[in-house]
Design a protein around this motif. Structure first.
Motif, PDB file in Angstrom:
ATOM      1  N   GLN A  60      39.234 -18.425 -30.749  1.00  0.00           N
ATOM      2  CA  GLN A  60      37.982 -17.869 -30.654  1.00  0.00           C
ATOM      3  C   GLN A  60      39.318 -16.492 -30.128  1.00  0.00           C
ATOM      4  O   GLN A  60      39.138 -15.098 -30.272  1.00  0.00           O
ATOM      5  N   ALA A  61      39.879 -16.254 -29.376  1.00  0.00           N
ATOM      6  CA  ALA A  61      40.843 -15.537 -28.964  1.00  0.00           C
ATOM      7  C   ALA A  61      41.466 -14.567 -29.522  1.00  0.00           C
ATOM      8  O   ALA A  61      41.984 -13.752 -30.014  1.00  0.00           O
ATOM      9  N   ARG A  62      42.035 -15.068 -31.083  1.00  0.00           N
ATOM     10  CA  ARG A  62      42.933 -14.635 -32.130  1.00  0.00           C
ATOM     11  C   ARG A  62      42.031 -13.917 -32.551  1.00  0.00           C
ATOM     12  O   ARG A  62      41.996 -12.818 -33.347  1.00  0.00           O
ATOM     13  N   ARG A  63      40.830 -14.844 -33.494  1.00  0.00           N
ATOM     14  CA  ARG A  63      38.957 -14.074 -33.801  1.00  0.00           C
ATOM     15  C   ARG A  63      39.491 -12.240 -33.050  1.00  0.00           C
ATOM     16  O   ARG A  63      38.803 -11.256 -33.667  1.00  0.00           O
ATOM     17  N   ALA A  64      38.763 -12.562 -31.911  1.00  0.00           N
ATOM     18  CA  ALA A  64      38.660 -11.618 -30.820  1.00  0.00           C
ATOM     19  C   ALA A  64      39.596 -10.344 -30.979  1.00  0.00           C
ATOM     20  O   ALA A  64      39.454  -9.156 -31.390  1.00  0.00           O
ATOM     21  N   ILE A  65      41.247 -10.943 -30.820  1.00  0.00           N
ATOM     22  CA  ILE A  65      41.885  -9.777 -30.875  1.00  0.00           C
ATOM     23  C   ILE A  65      42.261  -9.095 -32.596  1.00  0.00           C
ATOM     24  O   ILE A  65      42.613  -7.766 -33.292  1.00  0.00           O
ATOM     25  N   GLU A  66      41.954 -10.167 -33.550  1.00  0.00           N
ATOM     26  CA  GLU A  66      41.732  -9.621 -35.529  1.00  0.00           C
ATOM     27  C   GLU A  66      40.809  -8.438 -35.197  1.00  0.00           C
ATOM     28  O   GLU A  66      41.090  -7.300 -35.565  1.00  0.00           O
ATOM     29  N   ASP A  67      39.610  -9.050 -34.524  1.00  0.00           N
ATOM     30  CA  ASP A  67      38.431  -7.697 -34.976  1.00  0.00           C
ATOM     31  C   ASP A  67      38.383  -6.512 -33.685  1.00  0.00           C
ATOM     32  O   ASP A  67      37.951  -5.655 -34.468  1.00  0.00           O
ATOM     33  N   ALA A  68      39.411  -6.608 -32.894  1.00  0.00           N
ATOM     34  CA  ALA A  68      39.599  -5.428 -32.322  1.00  0.00           C
ATOM     35  C   ALA A  68      40.045  -4.393 -32.839  1.00  0.00           C
ATOM     36  O   ALA A  68      40.360  -3.694 -32.353  1.00  0.00           O
ATOM     37  N   ARG A  69      41.292  -4.911 -33.000  1.00  0.00           N
ATOM     38  CA  ARG A  69      41.779  -3.724 -34.080  1.00  0.00           C
ATOM     39  C   ARG A  69      41.030  -3.027 -34.732  1.00  0.00           C
ATOM     40  O   ARG A  69      41.302  -1.853 -35.102  1.00  0.00           O
ATOM     41  N   THR A  70      39.975  -3.626 -35.636  1.00  0.00           N
ATOM     42  CA  THR A  70      38.813  -2.457 -36.253  1.00  0.00           C
ATOM     43  C   THR A  70      38.269  -1.749 -35.314  1.00  0.00           C
ATOM     44  O   THR A  70      37.416  -0.232 -35.855  1.00  0.00           O
ATOM     45  N   ALA A  71      37.427  -2.682 -34.780  1.00  0.00           N
ATOM     46  CA  ALA A  71      36.387  -1.763 -33.101  1.00  0.00           C
ATOM     47  C   ALA A  71      37.343  -1.070 -32.647  1.00  0.00           C
ATOM     48  O   ALA A  71      36.112  -0.287 -31.993  1.00  0.00           O
ATOM     49  N   GLY A  72      38.433  -0.942 -32.053  1.00  0.00           N
ATOM     50  CA  GLY A  72      39.100  -0.075 -31.266  1.00  0.00           C
ATOM     51  C   GLY A  72      38.356  -0.547 -29.865  1.00  0.00           C
ATOM     52  O   GLY A  72      38.883   0.792 -29.415  1.00  0.00           O
ATOM     53  N   ARG A  73      38.188  -1.299 -29.359  1.00  0.00           N
ATOM     54  CA  ARG A  73      38.209  -1.785 -28.661  1.00  0.00           C
ATOM     55  C   ARG A  73      38.346  -2.970 -27.955  1.00  0.00           C
ATOM     56  O   ARG A  73      39.266  -3.629 -28.706  1.00  0.00           O
ATOM     57  N   PRO A  74      39.056  -3.347 -26.596  1.00  0.00           N
ATOM     58  CA  PRO A  74      40.374  -4.908 -25.790  1.00  0.00           C
ATOM     59  C   PRO A  74      39.681  -5.555 -26.802  1.00  0.00           C
ATOM     60  O   PRO A  74      38.190  -5.833 -26.221  1.00  0.00           O
TER      61      PRO A  74
END
Length: 593
Positions: A60-74
């Protein structure tokens, strides 16, 4: 200190470190305040801490990190928005990341004096609010973003105090700010004119910018006290500072600490509210004021006291909604209820309610008056002071400055053709004699007396100079009572009281007792108790007891006969309340000691 920590984010030293600024001697025992497990993780991301604490897994954490790159949020913010972590879990992870305390504002006891040091708008803008004092020079500040150095600097400049940061959930901070704003705006003042007994709106007062925080503080304290069901507010000065205590369910607890520079202004504000002389600080003063708290009328009795430590004030809160209770709500039931109602329902005679100050004697008499109140009966009371107004009842306030005391007032009342008379308290022989004679001449007389138990009332009247045969002829019933705290219905837990413990407490018990004990939760402020219930011992004066009274036999002998005739002692009635799950054995023993 790690280089990447702002100055206010010092990792909390270990508990054995003498440099740790403790909130209390054992801060880890403070409800709602949790110290960090580490001294801070300067090389970790918040996401790493969330994983280490077991709130989410690595995937879950890795998926959130990947999504954060495009979302522009931590990534940790994305986990929060997706519901993968709760706001409480998120704030705990942030606290652990920076080595700070975590604070649960739903459990932590907020110090309103600290909270009112910062304007609501400022607190909302920075998502930061003071919630207590670490010591005289340091505030405990709850923040959702502890890296906001500007917020800490502004709070320090505005208050003149250092700040120690604790991390709280953002929604908890918002809820506290909303509650604080509600408390400040919930109270509106009216002053009671002692001469005309009419309510009048407060005149427009000149309020300076310096006065505004003080007014907000006093209003917040009033709003909080009424909301918690407090009966008294104590403003007590010591060592230049002031502590504020609430009496809730008969027990005092600290609610706030007022900084030294605001102490005199707080006392002055209380005086202004109750129309007292703010320049007079050498003698006690008494006043009253009516306030409206969220469309609810509440009367306040204010007393100021000049102590060696400085001037303080006590406010008695008279909430009419809490006073108008039936005998069912008070907890009088069974044979005791039957005896009491039979006595007060007679055409004439005397019914006495005994107990210490604060045991609910007046409330019991008010409940009886409400049952007796009808168009066919004229009811007159004389009280010191009139605490609650009852519709259809003629109430007189003692005014000793004008020469109106219980005795003189009672004489006048008896010339006004009453059916039922209530005397707030029999304090002296003269009042006792007039009351007894009134009961013998066709009036129903209700009054209170200060004795420990019901049989003691007979002896007390004799010591006041009332002939024993008059007491025996006039008094029909004596009620002894106490108020015990009720167990919180949300957190009480089942327990077994051994028979040996019952015997040790002086209670007859052949078997163990199934009961409940306090646990503590946010709803009861972690006391385990919420509300109070009456414990009653009702002695009806039978012919045999009247003969013993005339013969002036000892109190113990009268008590023995009364128990043979069915009177329960206070502890026995209390055990019945314990068995019913209303209160705990410990509480019954406390109030009947």
């Amino acid at each position: 200190m790690d280089r990447d920590y702002p100055s206010h984010l010092r990792p909390v030293p270990a508990s054995g470190d003498s440099t740790a600024p403790a909130l209390q001697p054992e801060s880890q025992l403070t409800p709602g305040l949790t110290p960090p497990q580490t001294r801070g993780r300067s090389n970790d991301f918040v996401t790493d801490v969330i994983v280490d604490l077991g709130y989410v897994d690595d995937q879950q954490a890795r998926r959130a990190i990947e999504d954060a790159r495009t979302a522009g949020r931590p990534p940790e913010r994305l986990l929060l928005e997706q519901g993968a972590v709760t706001p409480d879990q998120f704030s705990r992870a942030v606290a652990e990341r920076y080595g700070l305390d975590h604070i649960d504002l739903g459990v932590f006891q907020i110090d309103m004096a600290a909270a009112n040091l910062v304007p609501v708008n400022t607190a909302r803008r920075y998502r930061a609010i003071p919630v207590g004092f670490v010591n005289r020079g340091t505030l405990l500040v709850a923040m959702s973003d502890p890296t906001n150095v500007l917020a800490v600097d502004d709070i320090q400049m505005a208050t003149g105090l250092d700040c120690r940061v604790a991390v709280a959930a953002d929604e908890d901070i918002e809820a506290l700010i909303g509650r604080l704003n509600t408390l400040q705006n919930a109270v509106t003042e009216t002053i009671v004119d002692e001469e005309e007994e009419e309510l009048a709106e407060v005149a427009d007062m000149q309020v300076s910018a310096e006065d505004a925080p003080v007014i907000k503080l006093v209003y917040s304290v009033l709003g909080q006290a009424v909301g918690e069901g407090a009966s008294d507010i104590h403003f007590e000065t010591a060592d230049g500072e002031m502590r504020v205590r609430f009496r809730v369910d008969g027990v005092l607890r600290e609610a706030a600490h007022v900084p030294k520079r605001m102490v005199s202004a707080v006392v002055s504000r209380v005086k202004i509210m109750s129309d007292l002389n703010i320049a007079e600080k050498r003698v006690p003063q008494d006043g009253r004021v009516s306030v409206t708290v969220e469309d609810r009328r509440v009367d306040l009795r204010v007393t100021t006291l000049p102590t060696q430590q400085g001037e303080g004030a006590t406010i008695r809160i008279l909430d009419k909604e809490n006073a108008q209770r039936s005998l069912d709500e008070l907890g009088m039931e069974g044979e005791a209820r039957t005896r009491f109602q039979a006595a007060v329902g007679q055409a004439y005679g005397a019914v006495l309610v005994t107990g210490p100050t604060g045991s609910g004697k007046s409330t019991t008499l008010y409940a009886a008056l409400q049952e007796l109140n009808s168009v066919e009966k004229k009811i007159i009371t004389i009280e010191d002071p009139v605490e609650y107004r009852l519709n259809g009842v003629n109430q007189i306030n003692v005014n000793r400055k004008a020469g109106l005391d219980f005795a003189t007032g009672l004489r006048s009342i008896l010339r006004a053709d009453p059916d039922i008379v209530m005397v707030g308290e029999i304090r002296d022989g003269e009042t006792a004699r007039i009351a007894i004679e009134a009961a013998l001449t066709g009036h129903m007389m209700l009054s209170t007396l200060h004795t420990n138990d019901a049989p003691g009332a007979i002896i007390r009247l004799t010591k006041m100079g009332i002939e024993a045969f008059l007491t025996a002829s006039a008094v029909d019933c004596v009620v002894a009572q106490r108020l015990a705290r009720k167990l919180c219905t949300h957190c009480k837990r089942r327990t077994i009281v051994p028979a040996a413990a019952m015997l040790e407490a002086g209670l007859r018990a052949a078997t163990e007792l199934e009961a409940y004990e306090p646990a503590g939760c946010a709803r009861c402020n972690h006391s385990g108790y919420k509300g109070r219930v009456g414990i009653y011992s009702v002695m009806a004066l039978s012919e045999r007891i009247k003969e013993m009274a005339v013969a002036q036999q000892p109190e113990a002998d009268i008590a023995t006969v009364a128990r043979e005739e069915g009177m329960l002692t206070l502890r026995e009635d209390g055990v019945g309340k314990v068995r019913a799950g209303l209160t705990s054995l410990e509480e019954v023993l406390r109030v009947t000691a």
